[in-house]
Design a protein around this motif. Structure first.
Motif, PDB file in Angstrom:
ATOM      1  N   GLY A  98       0.795  -1.229   0.000  1.00  0.00           N
ATOM      2  CA  GLY A  98       0.000   0.000   0.000  1.00  0.00           C
ATOM      3  C   GLY A  98       0.819   1.266   0.000  1.00  0.00           C
ATOM      4  N   ALA A  99       2.104   1.182   0.381  1.00  0.00           N
ATOM      5  CA  ALA A  99       2.957   2.373   0.429  1.00  0.00           C
ATOM      6  C   ALA A  99       4.266   2.196  -0.337  1.00  0.00           C
ATOM      7  CB  ALA A  99       3.259   2.741   1.886  1.00  0.00           C
ATOM      8  N   GLY A 100       4.526   0.992  -0.833  1.00  0.00           N
ATOM      9  CA  GLY A 100       5.730   0.765  -1.623  1.00  0.00           C
ATOM     10  C   GLY A 100       7.016   0.750  -0.822  1.00  0.00           C
ATOM     11  N   ALA A 153       4.446   5.224  14.055  1.00  0.00           N
ATOM     12  CA  ALA A 153       3.405   4.306  13.587  1.00  0.00           C
ATOM     13  C   ALA A 153       2.394   5.033  12.695  1.00  0.00           C
ATOM     14  CB  ALA A 153       2.691   3.675  14.771  1.00  0.00           C
ATOM     15  N   PRO A 154       2.124   4.511  11.503  1.00  0.00           N
ATOM     16  CA  PRO A 154       1.163   5.144  10.579  1.00  0.00           C
ATOM     17  C   PRO A 154      -0.277   4.825  10.971  1.00  0.00           C
ATOM     18  CG  PRO A 154       2.132   3.212   9.553  1.00  0.00           C
ATOM     19  CD  PRO A 154       2.797   3.356  10.883  1.00  0.00           C
ATOM     20  N   VAL A 155      -0.780   5.570  11.934  1.00  0.00           N
ATOM     21  CA  VAL A 155      -2.143   5.368  12.420  1.00  0.00           C
ATOM     22  C   VAL A 155      -3.019   6.514  11.916  1.00  0.00           C
ATOM     23  CG1 VAL A 155      -1.433   4.052  14.453  1.00  0.00           C
ATOM     24  CG2 VAL A 155      -1.521   6.549  14.571  1.00  0.00           C
ATOM     25  N   SER A 156      -4.307   6.429  12.216  1.00  0.00           N
ATOM     26  CA  SER A 156      -5.251   7.462  11.778  1.00  0.00           C
ATOM     27  C   SER A 156      -4.781   8.842  12.217  1.00  0.00           C
ATOM     28  CB  SER A 156      -6.640   7.186  12.357  1.00  0.00           C
ATOM     29  OG  SER A 156      -7.138   5.967  11.865  1.00  0.00           O
ATOM     30  N   LEU A 159       8.558  11.373   1.428  1.00  0.00           N
ATOM     31  CA  LEU A 159       7.274  11.351   2.115  1.00  0.00           C
ATOM     32  C   LEU A 159       6.367  10.365   1.412  1.00  0.00           C
ATOM     33  CD1 LEU A 159       6.718  15.175   2.758  1.00  0.00           C
ATOM     34  CD2 LEU A 159       7.568  13.448   4.353  1.00  0.00           C
ATOM     35  N   VAL A 160       5.738   9.498   2.191  1.00  0.00           N
ATOM     36  CA  VAL A 160       4.921   8.425   1.627  1.00  0.00           C
ATOM     37  C   VAL A 160       3.508   8.516   2.191  1.00  0.00           C
ATOM     38  CG1 VAL A 160       4.649   5.937   1.414  1.00  0.00           C
ATOM     39  CG2 VAL A 160       6.940   6.929   1.421  1.00  0.00           C
ATOM     40  N   PRO A 161       2.502   8.609   1.329  1.00  0.00           N
ATOM     41  CA  PRO A 161       1.118   8.631   1.815  1.00  0.00           C
ATOM     42  C   PRO A 161       0.684   7.254   2.306  1.00  0.00           C
ATOM     43  CG  PRO A 161       1.157   8.673  -0.581  1.00  0.00           C
ATOM     44  CD  PRO A 161       2.588   8.775  -0.137  1.00  0.00           C
ATOM     45  N   ILE A 162      -0.183   7.243   3.311  1.00  0.00           N
ATOM     46  CA  ILE A 162      -0.656   5.991   3.908  1.00  0.00           C
ATOM     47  C   ILE A 162      -2.164   5.866   3.687  1.00  0.00           C
ATOM     48  CG2 ILE A 162      -0.882   4.662   6.031  1.00  0.00           C
ATOM     49  CD1 ILE A 162       1.974   4.939   5.043  1.00  0.00           C
TER      50      ILE A 162
END
Length: 320
Positions: free
Chosen positions: A169-171, A185-188, A204-207
């Motif tokens: 999902g983020a590569g 941690a990539p949380v809400s 920068l990577v979108p989650i």
């Protein structure tokens, strides 16, 4: 790469130690790679391995511990003997090319420092590396792999799904996903994360929301306390998660999901790029998301997509 590791270079096999001047130069080179070039531990380990193999060969070829003068006197024939010895050890062309590249880097640094000048390595052609294309999964296969439905309260499965969603999902590279801390941690509420990739290159990577939910589910089920600075993903005994465990998790799912042998953690990153390209994403944007230093590295995915288009054409066209 620690000073102890450099001091122990090649001594693991009970062989002769390095000459003092070469040992001092080697220490300084790794200090340069670590503090000035900012190379990752994995890259430093790769350089150490390539240099160790080369110096082991020189010790055998010369019959004495190599010194800087021996490096200065290196000739093309010696380089070719080294490559031949590595071939006998069944080293691949890709491994040999990496070794030559690492040694050239070492020699350039020696020259810049005024220690050694020798162009023998630059006179040897790089081994030809077979052109291979990335092997992505289909959209359905990739989706099935990262589907966490039905896992119940299995925190190990929840962890594996969260990691795999970061790859697909983020590569992210597997090393990048496992280097995240609890603080990161990539949380809400955190729709973008900062990743430091190869060579210290930041991006920068979108989650995706589905990834947010997977990470939050893992955090809820994880039986171990997580401090802000500790690794986000833990192994069964509470230590940092090994990449090997994710590889094994995917391997176990191959038969269950009828996945090809090429289904690996890195295949999920390939799938991320290929599926974005197929959906119309710009190649430059994919380059940034993957953290590639050169667009030429990303362009290989255009060939993968071209094969997919031709396969669809052959299947769908009435006159094919």
């Amino acid at each position: 790469m620690t000073r102890d590791t450099i001091d122990g270079l090649l001594e693991a096999d009970g062989e002769l130690p390095l000459a003092d001047d070469l040992l001092r130069a080697t220490r300084r080179w790794f200090d340069h790679l670590t503090h000035e070039r900012g190379h990752s531990p994995a890259t430093l380990a790769s350089y150490e391995r390539d240099l160790r193999q080369f110096i082991r060969f020189l010790k055998s070829d010369l019959g004495h511990p190599p010194c800087l003068m021996d490096l200065a006197n290196l000739d093309v024939k010696a380089v070719r003997r080294f490559l031949a010895s590595r071939r006998r050890e069944e080293a691949t062309s890709r491994s040999l090319a990496r070794s030559i590249s690492a040694l050239r880097t070492f020699y350039r640094w020696l020259e810049n420092e005024g220690l050694v000048t020798n162009r023998a390595l630059s006179q040897v052609a790089m081994p030809r590396i077979p052109h291979t294309l990335p092997k992505p999964l289909t959209v359905d296969k990739a989706s099935a792999l990262v589907d966490g439905e039905g896992a119940g309260d299995d925190w190990i499965r929840a962890r594996d799904v969260a990691v795999m969603l970061l790859l697909y999902g983020a590569g992210l590279r597997i090393s990048e996903a496992l280097s995240l801390t609890r603080r990161e941690a990539p949380v809400s509420g955190r729709d973008v994360i900062r990743i430091v990739g190869k060579g210290g290159k930041e991006r920068l990577v979108p989650i995706l929301p589905v990834t947010h939910r997977a990470v939050e589910r893992y955090l809820k089920l994880c039986p171990y306390p997580l401090e802000a600075s500790t690794p986000l993903f833990l192994g069964a005994k509470g230590g940092p998660l090994s990449p090997r465990l994710i590889q094994l998790a995917i391997a176990r799912m191959r038969d269950e999901l009828s996945l090809p042998e090429t289904a690996t953690p890195h295949a999920l990153r390939h799938s991320f790029a290929t599926h974005l390209l197929a959906a119309g994403a710009d190649l430059r944007q994919i380059q940034e998301l993957l953290g590639h230093a050169s667009l030429s590295t990303t362009q290989v995915y255009t060939e993968v997509d071209r094969e997919r288009i031709l396969a669809v054409y052959d299947t769908a066209h009435p006159r094919a």
